[in-house]
Design an enzyme around this catalytic site. Sequence first.
Site, mmCIF file in Angstrom:
data_model
loop_
_atom_site.group_PDB
_atom_site.id
_atom_site.type_symbol
_atom_site.label_atom_id
_atom_site.label_comp_id
_atom_site.label_asym_id
_atom_site.label_seq_id
_atom_site.Cartn_x
_atom_site.Cartn_y
_atom_site.Cartn_z
ATOM 1 N N LYS A 71 0.664 -0.945 -0.034
ATOM 2 C CA LYS A 71 0.133 0.116 -0.004
ATOM 3 C C LYS A 71 0.946 1.382 -0.021
ATOM 4 C CE LYS A 71 -3.687 -2.217 2.269
ATOM 5 N NZ LYS A 71 -3.136 -3.566 2.740
ATOM 6 N N ARG A 72 1.943 1.600 -0.788
ATOM 7 C CA ARG A 72 2.609 2.610 -0.904
ATOM 8 C C ARG A 72 2.038 3.559 -1.561
ATOM 9 N NH1 ARG A 72 5.110 -0.245 2.571
ATOM 10 N NH2 ARG A 72 7.427 -0.830 2.363
#
EC number: 4.1.1.23
Length: 279
Positions: A97-98
Amino acid sequence: MTEPFGARLRRAMDERGPLCVGIDPHASLLTEWGLNDDVAGLERFSRTVVEALSDRVAVFKPQSAFFERFGSRGVAVLETTVQEARAAGALVLMDAKRGDIGSTMAAYAEAFLRKDSPLFSDALTVSPYLGYGSLSPAIALARESGAGLFVLALTSNPEGGEVQHAVRADGRNVGATMLAHLAAENTGEEPLGSFGAVVGATLGDLSSYDLDINGPLLAPGVGAQGATPADLPRVFGAAVRNVVPNVSRGVLRHGPDAGALRASVERFADEIRSARPTA
């Protein structure tokens, strides 16, 4: 040319079924398996899941945080897990989930989407909530590497609604805007685009959203969070063929016995096949 992720995913789903199994070695699950909450337990857990299931699931989804909490030695286990899973024929979706801007987003992309990176994965989860345009470095590198992205759009956590359901000046909410961006990314791609959305399986009726983005829809929430395979056609409608249902605890709680893990996957796979339309 590198075959795009969407084409590889479509083939894997058609051949193996669409199930995605999380690799989530959180402390309580390690304890349930009779393992210590340390690097050795982490390594044993991850290798057991990969060896038991890599020939029968389309996608593994390791949760990066559960490896990162052990520092560099945990990341080394994650590298090995990714490489062994891919070598065994499964696709790997890195759940990290960057999301950031500019050179920082580009560096995150290089960590997971550059082909010579130790953590190179077939796809990566990303957050667009610094603006969809902030994902541009990851989108560009994914295209170059034949990788994919799964963009948070309509997530299953209740807190997500305050952002994702917020209405823009044009009358469309934020979640719907993300879906529209992804549909544009996937225009003309066959048999499936490489840029997917994360859409919770627990959200109920989504008929007001256009889920036909010509790309995959990662559907967390099946199993321990309460959604069932039978819910998928109701939630996703005509887009259900492109849904990748994610199950983590619902499968992993049956470990460390490899046979029990495989039996759990087969049950979920059978239920998903029964629930999906045949045409």
